[in-house]
Design an enzyme around this catalytic site. Structure first.
Site, PDB file in Angstrom:
ATOM      1  N   GLY A   9      60.894  93.519  22.884  1.00  0.00           N
ATOM      2  CA  GLY A   9      60.467  94.508  23.880  1.00  0.00           C
ATOM      3  C   GLY A   9      60.009  93.848  25.169  1.00  0.00           C
ATOM      4  O   GLY A   9      58.966  94.176  25.729  1.00  0.00           O
ATOM      5  N   ASN A  88      56.160  92.233  20.105  1.00  0.00           N
ATOM      6  CA  ASN A  88      55.555  93.150  21.082  1.00  0.00           C
ATOM      7  C   ASN A  88      56.184  94.548  21.054  1.00  0.00           C
ATOM      8  O   ASN A  88      55.515  95.528  21.381  1.00  0.00           O
ATOM      9  CB  ASN A  88      55.703  92.536  22.481  1.00  0.00           C
ATOM     10  CG  ASN A  88      55.436  93.541  23.573  1.00  0.00           C
ATOM     11  OD1 ASN A  88      54.282  93.847  23.882  1.00  0.00           O
ATOM     12  ND2 ASN A  88      56.489  94.095  24.164  1.00  0.00           N
ATOM     13  N   SER A 140      46.817  96.889  18.392  1.00  0.00           N
ATOM     14  CA  SER A 140      46.130  97.845  19.277  1.00  0.00           C
ATOM     15  C   SER A 140      44.751  98.133  18.703  1.00  0.00           C
ATOM     16  O   SER A 140      44.535  97.992  17.488  1.00  0.00           O
ATOM     17  CB  SER A 140      46.927  99.150  19.353  1.00  0.00           C
ATOM     18  OG  SER A 140      46.173 100.140  20.021  1.00  0.00           O
ATOM     19  N   TYR A 154      51.098 106.269  15.055  1.00  0.00           N
ATOM     20  CA  TYR A 154      50.879 105.026  15.809  1.00  0.00           C
ATOM     21  C   TYR A 154      49.625 104.320  15.296  1.00  0.00           C
ATOM     22  O   TYR A 154      49.634 103.105  15.060  1.00  0.00           O
ATOM     23  CB  TYR A 154      50.742 105.371  17.297  1.00  0.00           C
ATOM     24  CG  TYR A 154      50.506 104.189  18.205  1.00  0.00           C
ATOM     25  CD1 TYR A 154      51.564 103.366  18.598  1.00  0.00           C
ATOM     26  CD2 TYR A 154      49.228 103.893  18.688  1.00  0.00           C
ATOM     27  CE1 TYR A 154      51.350 102.280  19.434  1.00  0.00           C
ATOM     28  CE2 TYR A 154      49.014 102.811  19.532  1.00  0.00           C
ATOM     29  CZ  TYR A 154      50.074 102.008  19.903  1.00  0.00           C
ATOM     30  OH  TYR A 154      49.862 100.931  20.726  1.00  0.00           O
ATOM     31  N   LYS A 158      49.503 100.554  13.562  1.00  0.00           N
ATOM     32  CA  LYS A 158      48.786  99.381  14.066  1.00  0.00           C
ATOM     33  C   LYS A 158      47.793  98.849  13.029  1.00  0.00           C
ATOM     34  O   LYS A 158      47.572  97.637  12.934  1.00  0.00           O
ATOM     35  CB  LYS A 158      48.087  99.717  15.389  1.00  0.00           C
ATOM     36  CG  LYS A 158      49.072  99.990  16.538  1.00  0.00           C
ATOM     37  CD  LYS A 158      50.004  98.807  16.819  1.00  0.00           C
ATOM     38  CE  LYS A 158      50.915  99.040  18.017  1.00  0.00           C
ATOM     39  NZ  LYS A 158      51.789  97.909  18.314  1.00  0.00           N
TER      40      LYS A 158
HETATM   41  P1  NAP Z   1      56.295 100.083  26.967  1.00  0.00           P
HETATM   42  O1  NAP Z   1      55.999  99.869  28.386  1.00  0.00           O
HETATM   43  O2  NAP Z   1      56.647 101.443  26.474  1.00  0.00           O
HETATM   44  O3  NAP Z   1      57.428  99.058  26.515  1.00  0.00           O
HETATM   45  C1  NAP Z   1      57.882  99.072  25.196  1.00  0.00           C
HETATM   46  C2  NAP Z   1      58.860  97.945  25.029  1.00  0.00           C
HETATM   47  O4  NAP Z   1      59.275  97.938  23.641  1.00  0.00           O
HETATM   48  C3  NAP Z   1      60.104  98.138  25.873  1.00  0.00           C
HETATM   49  O5  NAP Z   1      60.519  96.892  26.355  1.00  0.00           O
HETATM   50  C4  NAP Z   1      61.116  98.691  24.866  1.00  0.00           C
HETATM   51  O6  NAP Z   1      62.450  98.303  25.146  1.00  0.00           O
HETATM   52  C5  NAP Z   1      60.696  97.975  23.595  1.00  0.00           C
HETATM   53  N1  NAP Z   1      61.123  98.663  22.380  1.00  0.00           N
HETATM   54  C6  NAP Z   1      60.751  99.877  21.935  1.00  0.00           C
HETATM   55  N2  NAP Z   1      61.357 100.138  20.766  1.00  0.00           N
HETATM   56  C7  NAP Z   1      62.113  99.051  20.468  1.00  0.00           C
HETATM   57  C8  NAP Z   1      62.975  98.714  19.404  1.00  0.00           C
HETATM   58  N3  NAP Z   1      63.150  99.546  18.359  1.00  0.00           N
HETATM   59  N4  NAP Z   1      63.603  97.514  19.428  1.00  0.00           N
HETATM   60  C9  NAP Z   1      63.428  96.663  20.461  1.00  0.00           C
HETATM   61  N5  NAP Z   1      62.628  96.927  21.502  1.00  0.00           N
HETATM   62  C10 NAP Z   1      61.982  98.120  21.514  1.00  0.00           C
HETATM   63  O7  NAP Z   1      55.045  99.647  26.031  1.00  0.00           O
HETATM   64  P2  NAP Z   1      53.764  98.764  26.396  1.00  0.00           P
HETATM   65  O8  NAP Z   1      52.697  99.672  26.845  1.00  0.00           O
HETATM   66  O9  NAP Z   1      54.147  97.597  27.211  1.00  0.00           O
HETATM   67  O10 NAP Z   1      53.377  98.271  24.929  1.00  0.00           O
HETATM   68  C11 NAP Z   1      53.871  97.052  24.395  1.00  0.00           C
HETATM   69  C12 NAP Z   1      53.158  96.783  23.081  1.00  0.00           C
HETATM   70  O11 NAP Z   1      51.743  96.771  23.304  1.00  0.00           O
HETATM   71  C13 NAP Z   1      53.416  97.848  22.023  1.00  0.00           C
HETATM   72  O12 NAP Z   1      53.481  97.263  20.757  1.00  0.00           O
HETATM   73  C14 NAP Z   1      52.183  98.740  22.135  1.00  0.00           C
HETATM   74  O13 NAP Z   1      51.919  99.416  20.944  1.00  0.00           O
HETATM   75  C15 NAP Z   1      51.121  97.696  22.440  1.00  0.00           C
HETATM   76  N6  NAP Z   1      49.937  98.252  23.099  1.00  0.00           N
HETATM   77  C16 NAP Z   1      50.015  98.840  24.334  1.00  0.00           C
HETATM   78  C17 NAP Z   1      48.847  99.348  24.893  1.00  0.00           C
HETATM   79  C18 NAP Z   1      48.847 100.001  26.251  1.00  0.00           C
HETATM   80  O14 NAP Z   1      47.794 100.593  26.598  1.00  0.00           O
HETATM   81  N7  NAP Z   1      49.893  99.929  27.036  1.00  0.00           N
HETATM   82  C19 NAP Z   1      47.636  99.283  24.205  1.00  0.00           C
HETATM   83  C20 NAP Z   1      47.611  98.686  22.956  1.00  0.00           C
HETATM   84  C21 NAP Z   1      48.767  98.161  22.407  1.00  0.00           C
HETATM   85  P3  NAP Z   1      63.502  99.196  26.031  1.00  0.00           P
HETATM   86  O15 NAP Z   1      62.778  99.633  27.278  1.00  0.00           O
HETATM   87  O16 NAP Z   1      64.594  98.209  26.292  1.00  0.00           O
HETATM   88  O17 NAP Z   1      63.936 100.334  25.161  1.00  0.00           O
END
Ligand code: NAP
Length: 248
Positions: A9, A88, A140, A154, A158
């Site tokens: 990701g 990720n 998370s 979700y 996590k």
């Molecule tokens: P995001 O902006 O929605 O990006 C998600 C990424 O994951 C994208 O690059 C997407 O790829 C990829 N992805 C989704 N499903 C996939 C799959 N089945 N196979 C391969 N790639 C996949 O999310 P983010 O906010 O950066 O979050 C990234 C990580 O941090 C996640 O695990 C999330 O749970 C964790 N997190 C985020 C937050 C927050 O507040 N943002 C807080 C805690 C934890 P494509 O775009 O190419 O589809």
């Protein structure tokens, strides 16, 4: 020795920021994506030109074991084995509790838990052979002390990822260190999308530093955790949440 990192990701958000950080630090990178091909390929080109590293954008759905195997094989053929894995990729298919379908729930577990497991198991083959490896799971605070019934799947995923982190650390010791980073509210585009100012203000009130985090701040922590300076850190879940108080 230059190490190769697989970031799942990597096309958007936190994964994209981790790729920038690690590219600038001189790691060779495998940039996994699912839908955002253009962003992943642009990132590959940018990092190759700007940082002089080897980078490779590869499509794979991490929830599909065969696609994971194909991705890692391609990376091994073109860049050599994976030394470091950043799990990720994640989805948060928020929906009203009563409207949450079993398909949505399963998809969340498939991507967030099984996806991390498939990647870890596959890259561990090379890591165990060379008696070195690092795995970081991006978890998370959801599922630790922050619960949103809209995100019941979700939150469960996590919590499961944290458990997986401990099991893999035990299974792969002493060769591979396995840790998780648990971000709180991070201002990625997908996270901010759809929230009004009042909601954001209320969420920031629950955070001691009174702001949400930046993807680069998570990336800094990941860079430290995979460095040799962090060699004594293993089997732990590190929160990065600005002192977020438990919430629901
Ligand atoms: P995001 O902006 O929605 O990006 C998600 C990424 O994951 C994208 O690059 C997407 O790829 C990829 N992805 C989704 N499903 C996939 C799959 N089945 N196979 C391969 N790639 C996949 O999310 P983010 O906010 O950066 O979050 C990234 C990580 O941090 C996640 O695990 C999330 O749970 C964790 N997190 C985020 C937050 C927050 O507040 N943002 C807080 C805690 C934890 P494509 O775009 O190419 O589809």
């Amino acid at each position: 020795m230059r190490r190769t990192v697989l970031i799942t990701g990597a096309s958007r958000g936190i994964g994209h920021a981790i790729a920038q950080e690690l590219g600038e630090a001189g790691y060779d990178l495998v940039l996994n994506y699912l839908h955002s091909r253009t962003q992943a390929e642009q990132l590959q080109q940018d990092l190759q030109q700007r940082c002089g590293i080897r980078a490779l954008a590869i499509h794979a759905d991490v929830a599909d074991e065969q696609q994971v195997d194909r991705m890692v094989r391609q990376a091994e053929e073109q860049l050599g084995g994976i030394d470091i894995l950043i799990n990720n990729a994640g989805v948060d298919l928020a929906n009203l509790f009563r409207r949450k379908s079993s398909e949505e729930f399963r998809r969340t577990l498939d991507v967030n838990v099984l996806g991390a497991y498939f990647c870890a198991r596959r890259v561990s083959e090379h890591m165990l052979e060379q008696h070195y490896g690092r795995i970081i799971n991006i978890s998370s605070t959801n599922g630790m002390n922050t619960y949103y019934p809209m995100s019941i799947d979700y939150d469960a995923s996590k919590a499961a990822l944290n458990s997986l982190t401990h099991d893999l650390a035990v299974q792969f010791a002493p060769d591979i260190h396995v840790n998780a980073v648990a971000p709180g509210f991070i201002g990625t585009a997908s996270e901010l999308d759809g929230y009004d100012e009042e909601f954001l203000r209320q969420e920031c009130e629950k955070i001691l530093v009174r702001r949400y985090g930046k993807p680069e701040e998570v990336a800094h922590l990941v860079r430290f955790l995979i460095s040799d300076e962090a060699d004594f850190i293993n089997n732990t879940i590190l929160r990065i949440d600005g002192g977020q108080m438990g919430s629901c």
